[in-house]
Design a protein around this motif. Structure first.
Motif, PDB file in Angstrom:
ATOM      1  N   GLY A   1       8.573  32.013 -10.286  1.00  0.00           N
ATOM      2  CA  GLY A   1       6.556  31.363 -10.563  1.00  0.00           C
ATOM      3  C   GLY A   1       6.134  32.582 -10.430  1.00  0.00           C
ATOM      4  N   ASP A   2       5.141  32.499  -8.966  1.00  0.00           N
ATOM      5  CA  ASP A   2       3.938  33.350  -9.062  1.00  0.00           C
ATOM      6  C   ASP A   2       4.744  34.892  -7.801  1.00  0.00           C
ATOM      7  OD1 ASP A   2       1.797  31.795  -9.453  1.00  0.00           O
ATOM      8  OD2 ASP A   2       2.196  30.706  -8.367  1.00  0.00           O
ATOM      9  N   ILE A   3       5.275  34.268  -7.223  1.00  0.00           N
ATOM     10  CA  ILE A   3       6.129  35.965  -6.615  1.00  0.00           C
ATOM     11  C   ILE A   3       6.831  36.235  -7.510  1.00  0.00           C
ATOM     12  CG2 ILE A   3       7.734  36.284  -5.015  1.00  0.00           C
ATOM     13  CD1 ILE A   3       6.034  34.410  -3.048  1.00  0.00           C
TER      14      ILE A   3
ATOM     15  N   ASP B   1      14.920  30.651 -14.745  1.00  0.00           N
ATOM     16  CA  ASP B   1      14.140  30.018 -14.200  1.00  0.00           C
ATOM     17  C   ASP B   1      14.029  29.256 -15.078  1.00  0.00           C
ATOM     18  OD1 ASP B   1      11.962  28.775 -13.697  1.00  0.00           O
ATOM     19  OD2 ASP B   1      11.430  30.290 -12.379  1.00  0.00           O
TER      20      ASP B   1
ATOM     21  N   THR C   1      13.391  36.288   0.122  1.00  0.00           N
ATOM     22  CA  THR C   1      12.305  36.135   1.273  1.00  0.00           C
ATOM     23  C   THR C   1      11.190  34.977   0.836  1.00  0.00           C
ATOM     24  OG1 THR C   1      10.854  36.977  -0.611  1.00  0.00           O
ATOM     25  CG2 THR C   1      11.235  38.199   0.858  1.00  0.00           C
TER      26      THR C   1
ATOM     27  N   VAL D   1      12.580  30.976  -5.081  1.00  0.00           N
ATOM     28  CA  VAL D   1      12.323  28.968  -5.714  1.00  0.00           C
ATOM     29  C   VAL D   1      12.411  28.710  -4.314  1.00  0.00           C
ATOM     30  CG1 VAL D   1      14.086  29.799  -7.362  1.00  0.00           C
ATOM     31  CG2 VAL D   1      14.895  28.402  -5.061  1.00  0.00           C
ATOM     32  N   PRO D   2      11.406  27.390  -5.003  1.00  0.00           N
ATOM     33  CA  PRO D   2      10.888  26.403  -3.581  1.00  0.00           C
ATOM     34  C   PRO D   2      12.540  26.124  -2.616  1.00  0.00           C
ATOM     35  CG  PRO D   2      10.677  25.320  -5.786  1.00  0.00           C
ATOM     36  CD  PRO D   2      11.448  26.524  -6.523  1.00  0.00           C
TER      37      PRO D   2
ATOM     38  N   PHE E   1       4.778  37.000   4.489  1.00  0.00           N
ATOM     39  CA  PHE E   1       3.390  36.116   3.470  1.00  0.00           C
ATOM     40  C   PHE E   1       2.367  36.994   5.113  1.00  0.00           C
ATOM     41  CE2 PHE E   1       1.099  34.065   7.199  1.00  0.00           C
ATOM     42  CZ  PHE E   1       2.786  34.088   8.110  1.00  0.00           C
TER      43      PHE E   1
ATOM     44  N   HIS F   1       9.506  36.234   9.153  1.00  0.00           N
ATOM     45  CA  HIS F   1       9.791  35.296   7.819  1.00  0.00           C
ATOM     46  C   HIS F   1       7.733  36.128   8.219  1.00  0.00           C
ATOM     47  CE1 HIS F   1       8.657  31.414   6.055  1.00  0.00           C
ATOM     48  NE2 HIS F   1       8.490  32.566   5.975  1.00  0.00           N
TER      49      HIS F   1
ATOM     50  N   TYR G   1      -1.100  32.113  -2.169  1.00  0.00           N
ATOM     51  CA  TYR G   1      -2.268  33.189  -1.311  1.00  0.00           C
ATOM     52  C   TYR G   1      -1.058  35.025  -1.413  1.00  0.00           C
ATOM     53  CZ  TYR G   1       1.655  32.099   2.039  1.00  0.00           C
ATOM     54  OH  TYR G   1       2.527  32.050   2.319  1.00  0.00           O
TER      55      TYR G   1
ATOM     56  N   ASP H   1      14.108  37.608   4.912  1.00  0.00           N
ATOM     57  CA  ASP H   1      12.576  37.450   5.798  1.00  0.00           C
ATOM     58  C   ASP H   1      13.113  36.174   6.450  1.00  0.00           C
ATOM     59  OD1 ASP H   1      10.211  38.108   6.891  1.00  0.00           O
ATOM     60  OD2 ASP H   1       9.469  36.768   4.668  1.00  0.00           O
TER      61      ASP H   1
HETATM   62  P1  NAI Z   1       6.572  29.184  -7.132  1.00  0.00           P
HETATM   63  O1  NAI Z   1       6.417  27.502  -7.463  1.00  0.00           O
HETATM   64  O2  NAI Z   1       5.203  29.549  -8.380  1.00  0.00           O
HETATM   65  O3  NAI Z   1       8.048  29.336  -8.339  1.00  0.00           O
HETATM   66  C1  NAI Z   1       8.911  28.933  -8.043  1.00  0.00           C
HETATM   67  C2  NAI Z   1       9.525  28.818 -10.072  1.00  0.00           C
HETATM   68  O4  NAI Z   1      11.143  28.797  -9.274  1.00  0.00           O
HETATM   69  C3  NAI Z   1       9.073  28.157 -10.540  1.00  0.00           C
HETATM   70  O5  NAI Z   1       8.837  29.319 -11.749  1.00  0.00           O
HETATM   71  C4  NAI Z   1      10.232  27.201 -10.569  1.00  0.00           C
HETATM   72  O6  NAI Z   1      10.590  27.174 -12.066  1.00  0.00           O
HETATM   73  C5  NAI Z   1      11.221  28.161 -10.678  1.00  0.00           C
HETATM   74  N1  NAI Z   1      12.702  27.368  -9.941  1.00  0.00           N
HETATM   75  C6  NAI Z   1      12.932  25.787  -9.467  1.00  0.00           C
HETATM   76  N2  NAI Z   1      13.554  25.769  -9.800  1.00  0.00           N
HETATM   77  C7  NAI Z   1      14.732  26.839  -9.998  1.00  0.00           C
HETATM   78  C8  NAI Z   1      16.239  26.902  -9.548  1.00  0.00           C
HETATM   79  N3  NAI Z   1      17.641  25.683  -9.342  1.00  0.00           N
HETATM   80  N4  NAI Z   1      16.611  28.070 -10.387  1.00  0.00           N
HETATM   81  C9  NAI Z   1      15.781  28.853 -10.064  1.00  0.00           C
HETATM   82  N5  NAI Z   1      14.561  29.042 -10.344  1.00  0.00           N
HETATM   83  C10 NAI Z   1      13.799  27.517 -10.080  1.00  0.00           C
HETATM   84  O7  NAI Z   1       6.787  29.797  -6.364  1.00  0.00           O
HETATM   85  P2  NAI Z   1       5.976  31.226  -5.448  1.00  0.00           P
HETATM   86  O8  NAI Z   1       5.177  30.251  -5.536  1.00  0.00           O
HETATM   87  O9  NAI Z   1       6.508  31.962  -6.571  1.00  0.00           O
HETATM   88  O10 NAI Z   1       6.607  31.029  -3.728  1.00  0.00           O
HETATM   89  C11 NAI Z   1       8.174  30.846  -4.401  1.00  0.00           C
HETATM   90  C12 NAI Z   1       8.753  30.493  -2.318  1.00  0.00           C
HETATM   91  O11 NAI Z   1       8.355  31.284  -1.914  1.00  0.00           O
HETATM   92  C13 NAI Z   1       8.197  29.524  -1.912  1.00  0.00           C
HETATM   93  O12 NAI Z   1       8.830  27.835  -2.494  1.00  0.00           O
HETATM   94  C14 NAI Z   1       8.195  29.023  -0.471  1.00  0.00           C
HETATM   95  O13 NAI Z   1       9.700  28.598   0.007  1.00  0.00           O
HETATM   96  C15 NAI Z   1       8.887  31.152  -0.613  1.00  0.00           C
HETATM   97  N6  NAI Z   1       7.841  32.170   0.153  1.00  0.00           N
HETATM   98  C16 NAI Z   1       8.237  32.840   1.090  1.00  0.00           C
HETATM   99  C17 NAI Z   1       7.159  32.987   1.626  1.00  0.00           C
HETATM  100  C18 NAI Z   1       7.199  34.093   2.876  1.00  0.00           C
HETATM  101  O14 NAI Z   1       6.419  34.797   3.680  1.00  0.00           O
HETATM  102  N7  NAI Z   1       8.827  34.402   3.090  1.00  0.00           N
HETATM  103  C19 NAI Z   1       5.671  33.372   1.826  1.00  0.00           C
HETATM  104  C20 NAI Z   1       5.505  32.637   0.335  1.00  0.00           C
HETATM  105  C21 NAI Z   1       5.808  31.890  -0.484  1.00  0.00           C
END
Ligand code: NAI
Length: 336
Positions: free
Chosen positions: A149-151, A170, A229, A202-203, A303, A300, A96, A255
């Motif tokens: 990943g996406d962000i 990554d 973030t 990262v998650p 988003f 936070h 999103y 954040d």
């Molecule tokens: P995503 O799942 O698209 O990307 C995560 C990336 O992290 C993947 O490419 C994965 O291979 C990589 N990864 C996993 N373990 C790793 C490690 N040990 N070292 C390096 N890379 C690693 O997730 P997306 O959408 O990019 O979001 C990332 C995180 O941002 C979410 O899991 C969530 O916790 C957080 N988030 C925070 C928000 C906020 O309002 N502050 C809003 C949305 C997401």
């Protein structure tokens, strides 16, 4: 189906009410937790945000539950293994706010690089002086992106737009980012050693919890800036606070903090002091970080843009519709 939609604000209710023609909806403002879960034992679907606790102790009190549709990307507030063992599906909103969160990285970074919080509070008092507010340019600095990943992938071109060098780590590198933006993937150690600014994307899971702690901070450049973030517990904040106090880190832009549900409500914070369910050291460090001059902290909100919340609600409605019509979408499997 009987759907419980928790942690809702008034603006979320109107779009979600489009499910009313097919389902029986209950909206609550509060978080779902062990204290109130039994009141909603009838729920077949729960839609929550990240401050609800969907751990085993809570889900056990929901015997009719079939789907948890979280209105977030992260799912660490849900015990996915337990849900799987009970045949409860979990869906999330995977994409999103990639640009929304990536832009917030730069909001934090500019707040630090141009001393914006201190500058604003100075002019708010009627004082128009630049003394002590000298900043630094992003142009030419090296940004290390952990997780593309996406962000993280959206952060890369934005940083390039400001004339930054960008490197990433990554375990699953993406060729298209290398080809399109000339991104260089390096090891985690090299990223830490060479970056002026490190940003986490990262998650949170058992492998990534405290991925930035004393040893990693020691490898970083003196005077580096850390941006988070993603999720608070990716960083051992006690170690980060020490580095910020000692000057090893110049600043942090955050954040997110560990133990956010407790920090959000003072009553919860007080209660946790007495029941000792949470690490008091971490809670205290969070409180101190909020007051440190070289920490820029937002509650936070990375988003939280008009565009992203529309997408969150649309996607959650689609997740619930898809599931109830036998065509589930955005089902979460394993660690994200
Ligand atoms: P995503 O799942 O698209 O990307 C995560 C990336 O992290 C993947 O490419 C994965 O291979 C990589 N990864 C996993 N373990 C790793 C490690 N040990 N070292 C390096 N890379 C690693 O997730 P997306 O959408 O990019 O979001 C990332 C995180 O941002 C979410 O899991 C969530 O916790 C957080 N988030 C925070 C928000 C906020 O309002 N502050 C809003 C949305 C997401």
């Amino acid at each position: 189906m009987k759907i419980l939609i928790c942690e809702t604000e008034p603006w979320e209710r109107e779009p979600m009410e489009s499910l009313k023609s097919e389902h029986d909806l209950t909206f609550i403002d509060s978080r779902l937790n062990k204290d109130n879960a039994a009141d909603y034992a009838y729920a077949e679907i729960v839609s929550c945000f990240i401050y609800s606790d969907l751990g085993k102790r809570v889900v056990e009190k929901l015997p009719n539950l079939k789907l948890i549709a979280t209105r977030s990307t992260g799912t660490e507030h849900i015990d996915s293994d337990y849900c799987q063992s009970r045949g409860i599906a979990v869906s999330n909103v995977p994409t999103y706010g990639s640009n929304t969160v990536a832009e917030h990285v730069f909001a934090l970074l500019f707040a630090i690089s141009r001393n914006l919080p201190a500058a604003f509070s100075r002019t708010a008092c009627g004082e128009f002086s630049h003394r002590g507010l000298r900043g630094f340019e992003l142009f030419g600095k090296t940004l290390g992106v952990i997780g593309t990943g996406d962000i993280g992938a959206c952060v890369v071109p934005m940083a390039k737009g400001f004339g930054m060098e960008v490197m990433a780590f990554d375990p699953k590198p993406r060729d298209e980012l290398v080809e399109r933006y000339g991104l260089s993937y390096v090891s985690m150690d090299e990223l830490l050693e060479r970056s002026d600014i490190v940003s986490l994307h990262v998650p949170l899971n058992e492998k990534t919890r405290h991925m930035i702690a004393k040893d990693e901070i020691a490898k970083m450049k003196d005077g580096a800036v850390l941006i988070n973030t993603a999720r608070g517990a990716l960083i051992k904040i006690e170690d980060m606070a020490e580095a910020l106090l000692g000057g090893k880190l110049r600043a942090a832009g955050l954040d997110v903090l560990p133990e956010e549900p407790v920090i959000r409500e003072e009553v919860e914070l007080l209660r946790s002091v007495y029941d000792r369910q949470h690490s008091l050291e971490t809670l205290l460090t969070g409180q101190v970080l909020m007051r440190m001059r070289n920490v820029v902290l937002t509650p936070h909100t990375a988003f939280y843009t008009e565009e992203a919340i529309d997408r969150i609600l649309d996607c959650t409605i689609e997740n619930i519709r898809g599931f109830t019509r036998g065509q589930p979408v955005n089902v979460v499997t394993g660690d994200r």
